[in-house]
Design a protein around this motif. Structure first.
Motif, short mmCIF file in Angstrom:
data_model
loop_
_atom_site.label_atom_id
_atom_site.label_comp_id
_atom_site.label_asym_id
_atom_site.label_seq_id
_atom_site.Cartn_x
_atom_site.Cartn_y
_atom_site.Cartn_z
N VAL A 94 -36.59 -7.54 -10.49
CA VAL A 94 -37.81 -6.80 -10.76
C VAL A 94 -37.90 -5.59 -9.85
CG1 VAL A 94 -40.32 -6.92 -10.65
CG2 VAL A 94 -39.04 -8.79 -11.65
N LYS A 95 -37.52 -5.73 -8.59
CA LYS A 95 -37.61 -4.61 -7.66
C LYS A 95 -36.74 -3.44 -8.09
CE LYS A 95 -39.21 -7.06 -3.66
NZ LYS A 95 -39.01 -7.50 -2.32
N LYS A 96 -35.71 -3.72 -8.88
CA LYS A 96 -34.87 -2.65 -9.39
C LYS A 96 -35.38 -2.15 -10.74
CE LYS A 96 -30.81 -4.71 -7.26
NZ LYS A 96 -29.59 -5.45 -7.52
N GLY A 97 -36.52 -2.70 -11.17
CA GLY A 97 -37.03 -2.46 -12.51
C GLY A 97 -37.66 -1.11 -12.72
N LYS A 98 -38.33 -1.00 -13.83
CA LYS A 98 -38.86 0.23 -14.36
C LYS A 98 -39.94 0.87 -13.48
CE LYS A 98 -40.08 1.97 -18.77
NZ LYS A 98 -39.05 2.08 -19.72
N PHE A 99 -40.70 0.06 -12.74
CA PHE A 99 -41.84 0.59 -12.03
C PHE A 99 -41.48 1.16 -10.65
CE2 PHE A 99 -44.61 -0.63 -15.26
CZ PHE A 99 -44.19 -1.86 -15.72
N GLY A 100 -40.24 1.00 -10.24
CA GLY A 100 -39.78 1.60 -8.98
C GLY A 100 -40.26 0.84 -7.76
N PRO A 101 -39.50 0.96 -6.68
CA PRO A 101 -39.83 0.21 -5.47
C PRO A 101 -41.02 0.86 -4.76
CG PRO A 101 -37.89 1.54 -5.13
CD PRO A 101 -38.30 1.72 -6.55
N PRO A 102 -41.74 0.14 -3.92
CA PRO A 102 -41.65 -1.31 -3.84
C PRO A 102 -42.56 -1.95 -4.88
CG PRO A 102 -43.13 -0.51 -2.15
CD PRO A 102 -42.62 0.71 -2.91
N LEU A 103 -42.14 -3.03 -5.44
CA LEU A 103 -42.96 -3.69 -6.45
C LEU A 103 -43.82 -4.74 -5.80
CD1 LEU A 103 -40.69 -4.20 -9.55
CD2 LEU A 103 -42.41 -2.50 -9.14
N GLY A 104 -45.06 -4.74 -6.17
CA GLY A 104 -45.99 -5.74 -5.66
C GLY A 104 -46.12 -6.90 -6.62
N ALA A 105 -47.08 -7.73 -6.33
CA ALA A 105 -47.31 -8.92 -7.12
C ALA A 105 -47.65 -8.59 -8.57
CB ALA A 105 -48.44 -9.73 -6.49
N GLU A 106 -48.42 -7.52 -8.78
CA GLU A 106 -48.82 -7.16 -10.14
C GLU A 106 -47.62 -6.78 -11.00
OE1 GLU A 106 -50.30 -5.68 -7.43
OE2 GLU A 106 -52.22 -6.71 -7.44
N ALA A 107 -46.67 -6.07 -10.41
CA ALA A 107 -45.47 -5.68 -11.15
C ALA A 107 -44.63 -6.91 -11.49
CB ALA A 107 -44.65 -4.67 -10.36
N PHE A 108 -44.59 -7.86 -10.58
CA PHE A 108 -43.88 -9.11 -10.84
C PHE A 108 -44.54 -9.84 -12.01
CE2 PHE A 108 -42.96 -13.63 -9.55
CZ PHE A 108 -41.62 -13.60 -9.90
N PHE A 109 -45.87 -9.87 -12.02
CA PHE A 109 -46.64 -10.46 -13.11
C PHE A 109 -46.27 -9.79 -14.44
CE2 PHE A 109 -50.42 -10.02 -15.83
CZ PHE A 109 -50.79 -11.35 -16.01
N VAL A 110 -46.23 -8.46 -14.45
CA VAL A 110 -45.90 -7.70 -15.66
C VAL A 110 -44.49 -8.05 -16.14
CG1 VAL A 110 -45.43 -5.37 -16.52
CG2 VAL A 110 -47.51 -5.82 -15.23
N GLU A 111 -43.56 -8.14 -15.22
CA GLU A 111 -42.18 -8.45 -15.62
C GLU A 111 -42.06 -9.87 -16.17
OE1 GLU A 111 -39.66 -6.36 -15.99
OE2 GLU A 111 -41.07 -4.81 -15.40
N LEU A 112 -42.85 -10.78 -15.65
CA LEU A 112 -42.85 -12.15 -16.18
C LEU A 112 -43.35 -12.15 -17.63
CD1 LEU A 112 -44.20 -14.09 -13.08
CD2 LEU A 112 -41.89 -14.21 -14.02
N LEU A 113 -44.35 -11.34 -17.93
CA LEU A 113 -44.85 -11.27 -19.30
C LEU A 113 -43.88 -10.56 -20.23
CD1 LEU A 113 -48.68 -10.61 -18.90
CD2 LEU A 113 -47.48 -12.77 -19.29
N ARG A 114 -43.11 -9.62 -19.69
CA ARG A 114 -42.09 -8.94 -20.50
C ARG A 114 -41.13 -9.97 -21.11
NH1 ARG A 114 -40.57 -3.81 -20.22
NH2 ARG A 114 -41.28 -3.53 -18.08
#
Length: 170
Positions: free
Chosen positions: A27-47
């Motif tokens: 996820v940290k290498k994902g679309k939203f760019g570093p650093p990813l917080g909890a919300e971005a992790f949540f979004v990636e889980l739903l993806r």
């Protein structure tokens, strides 16, 4: 090297911890760019659960925290939807059921879950026919309601699960 006898509970605990760390690193290498917080992790889980999160996050102007908040509120509000739908159906409150389906259709689209929006549209259309006293096959009504409920509850479970997993990994 794995020592024997194998403690299955401990093995699963270690493996799940490793897999969660690996998921976080991806996820940290994902679309939203570093650093990813909890919300971005949540979004990636739903993806991973058929949510079109890029479109959905765009609906929230990129505000991941707001997306998570609205998703969570949706899940909490509609998780036990079955009794409400059953009551409207038994009392033939087609306008109320139509309004409910319309609301969930909009929220489903906003949250990026097209299947939920589609199931809601189908129920909304049937309710419109029933309001106009048009004849509708009740078998079709039952099937449409069941598909609507299953999809809504599944979406709520995915959101709830993503929140729980996110909390467990922090």
């Amino acid at each position: 090297h794995i020592a024997k006898p194998i403690n299955v509970g401990k093995l699963y605990s270690i493996l799940s911890g490793f897999l969660l760390q690996k998921k976080k690193m991806q996820v940290k290498k994902g679309k939203f760019g570093p650093p990813l917080g909890a919300e971005a992790f949540f979004v990636e889980l739903l993806r991973d659960k058929d949510f079109e999160v890029d479109k959905a996050v765009n609906n929230f102007s990129g505000n991941l925290k707001l997306y998570q908040k609205i998703s969570t509120q949706f899940s909490e509000k509609y998780y036990n939807l079955e009794s409400t739908v059953k009551t409207h159906t038994e009392k033939q409150e087609w306008q109320d059921l139509e309004r409910l389906a319309h609301t969930i259709k909009g929220l489903g689209g906003t949250l990026g879950h097209n299947e939920l929006a589609e199931k809601s549209i189908a129920l909304e259309q049937l309710c419109k026919q029933l309001k106009l006293a048009e004849e509708v096959e009740f078998n079709l009504l039952d099937i449409t309601i069941e598909a609507f409920l299953q999809t809504t509850v599944q979406v709520c479970k995915h959101i709830k699960g993503a929140n729980e997993l996110m909390r467990d990994t922090n």
